[in-house]
Design a protein around this motif. Structure first.
Motif, short mmCIF file in Angstrom:
data_model
loop_
_atom_site.label_atom_id
_atom_site.label_comp_id
_atom_site.label_asym_id
_atom_site.label_seq_id
_atom_site.Cartn_x
_atom_site.Cartn_y
_atom_site.Cartn_z
N LEU A 139 -0.96 20.34 28.66
CA LEU A 139 -1.73 21.45 28.08
C LEU A 139 -3.20 21.31 28.46
CD1 LEU A 139 -1.31 23.90 26.07
CD2 LEU A 139 -2.04 22.34 24.25
N SER A 140 -3.80 22.44 28.85
CA SER A 140 -5.24 22.46 29.09
C SER A 140 -5.88 23.44 28.10
CB SER A 140 -5.54 22.87 30.54
OG SER A 140 -4.96 24.12 30.82
N GLU A 141 -7.17 23.60 28.20
CA GLU A 141 -8.00 24.41 27.29
C GLU A 141 -8.23 23.63 25.98
OE1 GLU A 141 -9.87 27.02 27.80
OE2 GLU A 141 -9.18 27.17 29.87
N SER A 142 -9.48 23.20 25.83
CA SER A 142 -9.82 22.30 24.72
C SER A 142 -9.46 22.86 23.34
CB SER A 142 -11.32 21.97 24.77
OG SER A 142 -12.10 23.16 24.76
N MET A 143 -9.69 24.16 23.15
CA MET A 143 -9.43 24.72 21.81
C MET A 143 -7.92 24.72 21.51
SD MET A 143 -12.41 25.42 20.63
CE MET A 143 -14.10 25.82 21.09
N ALA A 144 -7.13 25.10 22.54
CA ALA A 144 -5.67 25.12 22.36
C ALA A 144 -5.15 23.71 22.13
CB ALA A 144 -5.02 25.74 23.59
N ILE A 145 -5.70 22.75 22.85
CA ILE A 145 -5.26 21.36 22.70
C ILE A 145 -5.48 20.91 21.25
CG2 ILE A 145 -5.82 18.97 23.31
CD1 ILE A 145 -6.48 20.01 26.17
N ASN A 146 -6.65 21.24 20.69
CA ASN A 146 -6.93 20.79 19.33
C ASN A 146 -6.03 21.49 18.30
OD1 ASN A 146 -8.69 18.88 20.12
ND2 ASN A 146 -10.55 19.95 19.49
N PHE A 147 -5.73 22.77 18.54
CA PHE A 147 -4.79 23.45 17.64
C PHE A 147 -3.43 22.76 17.70
CE2 PHE A 147 -6.11 27.28 15.45
CZ PHE A 147 -7.42 27.41 15.88
N TYR A 148 -2.99 22.46 18.90
CA TYR A 148 -1.68 21.83 19.08
C TYR A 148 -1.63 20.47 18.37
CZ TYR A 148 1.86 18.97 21.40
OH TYR A 148 2.89 18.10 21.65
N ILE A 180 -4.20 17.41 28.39
CA ILE A 180 -3.39 16.34 27.77
C ILE A 180 -1.99 16.39 28.35
CG2 ILE A 180 -4.66 16.21 25.59
CD1 ILE A 180 -2.21 17.74 24.31
N ASP A 181 -1.36 15.23 28.33
CA ASP A 181 0.07 15.12 28.64
C ASP A 181 0.68 14.38 27.45
OD1 ASP A 181 2.59 14.40 29.46
OD2 ASP A 181 2.01 13.99 31.53
N ASP A 182 1.42 15.12 26.66
CA ASP A 182 2.00 14.55 25.44
C ASP A 182 3.51 14.42 25.67
OD1 ASP A 182 2.17 13.61 22.83
OD2 ASP A 182 2.38 15.61 21.97
N MET A 226 4.17 9.15 24.63
CA MET A 226 2.79 8.67 24.79
C MET A 226 1.86 9.85 25.11
SD MET A 226 0.75 6.07 24.89
CE MET A 226 -0.89 5.71 25.43
N LEU A 227 0.73 9.84 24.45
CA LEU A 227 -0.28 10.88 24.71
C LEU A 227 -1.30 10.36 25.72
CD1 LEU A 227 -1.74 13.59 23.89
CD2 LEU A 227 -2.92 12.24 22.13
N THR A 228 -1.56 11.17 26.74
CA THR A 228 -2.63 10.85 27.69
C THR A 228 -3.68 11.95 27.60
OG1 THR A 228 -1.00 9.84 29.16
CG2 THR A 228 -3.16 10.32 30.10
N ILE A 229 -4.94 11.54 27.48
CA ILE A 229 -6.05 12.49 27.45
C ILE A 229 -6.84 12.32 28.74
CG2 ILE A 229 -8.19 13.19 26.29
CD1 ILE A 229 -7.00 12.16 23.66
N TYR A 230 -6.92 13.39 29.51
CA TYR A 230 -7.70 13.39 30.74
C TYR A 230 -9.05 14.03 30.45
CZ TYR A 230 -3.22 12.63 33.14
OH TYR A 230 -2.00 12.15 33.55
N GLY A 231 -10.12 13.32 30.79
CA GLY A 231 -11.45 13.90 30.66
C GLY A 231 -12.41 12.95 29.98
N SER A 232 -13.59 12.85 30.59
CA SER A 232 -14.65 12.00 30.06
C SER A 232 -15.20 12.56 28.75
CB SER A 232 -15.76 11.95 31.12
OG SER A 232 -16.96 11.53 30.54
N ALA A 233 -15.72 11.67 27.92
CA ALA A 233 -16.42 12.13 26.70
C ALA A 233 -17.66 12.93 27.07
CB ALA A 233 -16.79 10.93 25.84
N ARG A 234 -18.12 12.80 28.33
CA ARG A 234 -19.26 13.59 28.78
C ARG A 234 -18.79 14.93 29.34
NH1 ARG A 234 -23.84 11.08 28.85
NH2 ARG A 234 -24.72 12.52 30.34
N SER A 235 -17.80 15.51 28.70
CA SER A 235 -17.25 16.81 29.09
C SER A 235 -16.68 17.45 27.84
CB SER A 235 -16.13 16.63 30.13
OG SER A 235 -14.94 16.19 29.50
N ARG A 236 -16.03 18.59 28.01
CA ARG A 236 -15.40 19.23 26.84
C ARG A 236 -14.26 18.38 26.27
NH1 ARG A 236 -17.57 23.31 29.87
NH2 ARG A 236 -18.29 25.21 28.85
N ALA A 237 -13.88 17.33 26.98
CA ALA A 237 -12.88 16.41 26.42
C ALA A 237 -13.42 15.71 25.16
CB ALA A 237 -12.46 15.38 27.46
#
Ligand SMILES: N[C@@H](CCC(=O)N[C@@H](CS)C(=O)NCC(=O)O)C(=O)O
Length: 200
Positions: A62-71, A55-57, A1-12
């Motif tokens: 993993l943190s850092e928005s750019m790295a998360i999206n690459f992953y 994220i917790d996958d 299960m993927l969990t995304i931490y962070g509001s849409a009103r942030s870099r999340a």
């Protein structure tokens, strides 16, 4: 299960947009930056910086928005350039954005319109704008050569840079027509609109 931490009103916002592009199921922990939820020992164990997104996958944290999206893009085989040169180009643009625009665009918009008037600092806005202008010029030149930043189609590079330029949607980009058109192309994508709706 993927969990995304962070509001849409942030870099999340970037992570939520990517998850939407990939059609992922996830649990959303809608934590605002600097909220009490991000100050707990439990959250600090995920990100000692107390920042979102994280994220917790299935136990891979993993943190850092750019790295998360690459992953996420690489794992799910979508929006990820397979050619090593295009992959490097996507990294180049993502790292460049973090260095040249990420904080500068936030400072500019916050100190011209985002913050309550009494908290706005014109010198901070001016210093930020002095950095934003040459960075926008760089993007304008790049987009004259190619419709997308890393390869022949929309990729994680475009998503990372365009999502970070969310606040530029409220700026007059008349001086940078290619940047404006590219930003609109990116933000017109259905997953982008859905992520944006979570914020506005
Ligand atoms: N480079 C990080 C920056 C993360 C970051 O600064 N997030 C902000 C929200 S947009 C935050 O959580 N700030 C909390 C704080 O400043 O204490 C990334 O791209 O993920």
């Amino acid at each position: 299960m993927l969990t995304i931490y962070g509001s849409a009103r942030s870099r999340a916002l970037r992570t939520l947009w990517m998850a939407g592009e990939l059609g992922l199921q996830y649990e959303h922990k809608d934590y605002l930056p600097r909220s009490p939820e991000t100050k707990t020992d439990q959250f600090r164990a995920l990100n000692p910086n107390s920042r979102v997104p994280v994220i917790d996958d299935d136990g891979f944290v993993l943190s850092e928005s750019m790295a998360i999206n690459f992953y996420l893009a690489k794992k799910h085989g979508k929006l990820y350039p397979t050619d090593p040169k295009q992959e490097a180009r996507a990294l180049q643009w993502s790292l460049w954005e973090t260095d040249r625009l990420d904080r500068q665009i936030v400072n500019y918009v916050n100190h011209t319109s985002g913050l309550p008037e009494a908290e706005r600092k014109p010198d901070v806005a001016a210093a930020a704008w002095a950095e934003v202008v040459p960075a926008f010029d760089v993007l304008e030149t790049a987009l004259a050569k190619s419709e997308w930043l890393a390869g022949p189609e929309f990729s994680v590079a475009d998503l990372n840079v365009a999502s970070a330029l969310y606040r530029a949607l409220s700026i007059d980009l008349g001086k940078w027509p290619r940047l404006k058109a590219w930003l609109n192309r990116c933000w017109e994508r259905p997953a982008a609109k859905r992520a944006r709706a979570m914020r506005e």
